[in-house]
Design an enzyme around this catalytic site. Structure first.
Site, PDB file in Angstrom:
ATOM      1  CE  LYS A   1      -3.861  -1.844   2.742  1.00 30.75           C
ATOM      2  NZ  LYS A   1      -4.946  -1.761   1.757  1.00 30.75           N
TER       3      LYS A   1
ATOM      4  NE  ARG B   1     -10.496 -10.276  -1.957  1.00 32.63           N
ATOM      5  CZ  ARG B   1     -10.915  -9.400  -2.868  1.00 32.63           C
ATOM      6  NH1 ARG B   1     -11.234  -9.807  -4.091  1.00 32.63           N
ATOM      7  NH2 ARG B   1     -11.052  -8.122  -2.569  1.00 32.63           N
TER       8      ARG B   1
END
Ligand code: BES
Ligand code: MN
Ligand code: ZN
Length: 507
Positions: free
Chosen positions: A277, A351
């Protein structure tokens, strides 16, 4: 934790450092809210002063004034409640919860406050108590305590009507205390910096909480995860010096006839991994374990309240870091249960850990599964920072979550798992699935990915709390800066409704 008591003392006679009253918008300035367990004289006198002070009575407005003569408490805090309800109606509980929270927050540094807000039935007394306790929160574990430190409001007395049903109110107050303590547990865990809360630290906290409240707990460490084939959790955690864990923590009741599994995303820090990020997107990523924290808090709350339902919590704990051992974009992971996933973006890690935990939770054939995760920035773009998305494979169950959120005072919205978006994640040239599909509708794509790991036929709801889990803005109502405790109140109410026979096919 702030202490809470109920009292039938009159508002003028109660001895406290401050007295909280509610005011509404009137045609000629602020007016005292009707239905308050406080003498009219006090309120009319205060209303006159309030007009001079420029108070309007709008929601969450706070005005401080010296108490009128004849009142024991030296200070009156008038909190705005907005417009008065229609004739014959009461304030809705969330208005009272927020007002009490605003007042409690404004009263930090004060020792003891008495709350004389309108509404004398159990639901409204509960709302005032909850709001006051939730609003009195402060996270001070990492601060040196100086002499002029303004700690949170230490003691709350909620004033009730003289004819109040004590036994009924006692139950409601006990629940408010458990609820506020468990919301505070989630806030504390979320606020704890990532160097002080590794997956192992989180698992140790869960183990301690389980011992304290009579829950069963099992922790799978890295070796056990490898042994069991939990490729998703391992693949996400493999780049970190702090290895991952999967925790199972369960409340059971001998007379329960339903079991709900709760699965929480517990990324103790999300750097993005090799798909790192950029600065500006990683400063608050300690909040990425808020789902797991909410799950733990809910299971503990269910135990403390002795709910007649089995609640099994699954905490999927890992730290997502880049390193020479980290999973690369392009790697293929074999998830628990055997499905393979091509990892195209290591920042779509939630996920992956959730997939393993969902399959493991499903093995125990629960009656329903709810997962909670700070899963996607796309959901924040869609719904803003105060509302979580609810998705699922069963309209009735999804609706039950949305309705429970509304009743608990949390904002949620139902989102669809649109079939056409599934194409993106199903077109890997090498594995069964890809961990990324279309960017547009990314929150729904993530939900569709999780759906692949839920046993067909089991009602399942997915809460994406990426927006409301962490408040980067200022405090509002009973919501502090930082960790908010998002989803705890919704999940606890769901557990209570399941205990009361409200799941589909029950009763
Ligand atoms: N933890 C983030 C999601 C998030 C965003 C939580 C903002 C809280 C606030 C998640 O792991 C993530 O990075 N998601 C990516 C997915 C994408 C790479 C498919 C995202 O939303 O950008
Ligand atoms: Mn991520
Ligand atoms: Zn994440």
């Amino acid at each position: 934790m702030t202490a809470l008591t109920l009292s039938k003392t009159s508002a003028t006679a109660v001895s406290a450092d401050a007295l909280v009253i509610g005011i509404v918008k009137g045609e000629d300035g602020p007016a005292p809210a009707a239905g308050v367990p406080a003498p009219a004289g006090l309120l009319t006198e205060a209303a006159g002063v309030l007009a001079i002070l420029g108070a309007k009575g709008g929601k969450d407005e706070i005005t401080r004034l010296p108490a009128p003569a004849g009142t024991t408490a030296p200070l009156v805090i008038a909190v705005g409640l907005g417009s008065a309800p229609q004739d014959g109606e009461d304030f809705d509980p969330e208005t009272l919860r927020r007002a009490a929270g605003t007042a409690a927050h404004a009263l930090s540094g004060t020792e003891h406050a008495a709350f004389a807000l309108p509404g004398t039935d159990a639901a409204r007394v509960a709302a005032v108590a909850e709001g006051a306790l939730l609003g009195a929160y402060a996270f001070t574990a990492f601060r040196k305590t100086g002499e002029d430190d303004r700690g949170p409001l230490a003691r709350v007395t909620v004033l009730t009507a003289e004819d109040a049903d004590d036994a009924g109110l006692r139950a409601v107050i006990d629940r408010a205390e458990v609820l506020a303590t468990e919301v505070a547990r989630t806030r504390d865990l979320v606020n704890t910096p990532p160097n002080a809360l590794t997956p192992a630290d989180f698992a140790a906290h869960a183990t301690e909480a389980a011992a304290e409240h009579g829950l069963s707990v099992e922790v799978l460490d890295e070796a056990a995860l490898r042994e069991g084939g939990f490729g998703g959790i391992l693949g996400v955690g493999i780049g970190s010096q702090s290895p991952p864990r999967l925790v199972r923590v369960a409340h059971t009741h001998p007379e329960a006839d339903r079991t709900i599994a709760l699965v929480g995303k517990g990324i103790t820090y999300d750097s993005g991994g090799i798909s790192l990020k950029p600065a500006g997107h990683n400063e608050t990523m300690k909040c990425d374990m808020a789902g797991a924290a909410a799950v733990l808090s809910t299971v503990v709350a269910a135990a403390r309240l002795g709910l007649k339902v089995n609640i099994t919590g699954w905490l999927a704990l890992a730290e997502n870091m880049p390193s020479g051992s980290a999973t690369r974009p392009g790697d293929v992971l074999r998830m628990y249960g055997g499905k393979t996933v091509e990892v195209l973006n290591t920042d779509a890690e939630g996920r992956l850990v959730m997939a393993d935990a969902l399959v493991r939770a499903g093995e125990e054939s629960p009656d329903a599964i709810v997962d909670v995760a700070t899963l996607t920035g796309a959901m924040v773009l869609a719904l803003g920072k105060r509302t979580f998305g609810v998705m699922g494979n069963d309209d009735t169950f999804r609706g039950l979550l949305h309705d429970s959120a509304r009743r608990a005072g949390e904002q949620s919205w139902e989102m669809p798992l649109l079939a056409d978006l599934a194409e993106g994640i199903s077109t890997s040239t090498i594995a069964d699935l890809k961990n990324m599909g279309e960017r547009m509708g990314g929150g729904l794509v993530a939900g569709l990915f999780l759906k692949e790991f839920v046993p067909a036929g089991t009602p399942w709801a997915h809460l994406d709390i990426a927006g409301p889990a962490f408040n980067e803005g200022g405090a509002f109502g009973y919501t502090p800066k930082g960790g908010t405790g998002s989803a705890v109140r919704t999940l606890l109410l769901l557990a209570e409704r399941a205990a009361a026979g409200e799941l589909a096919g029950q009763g």
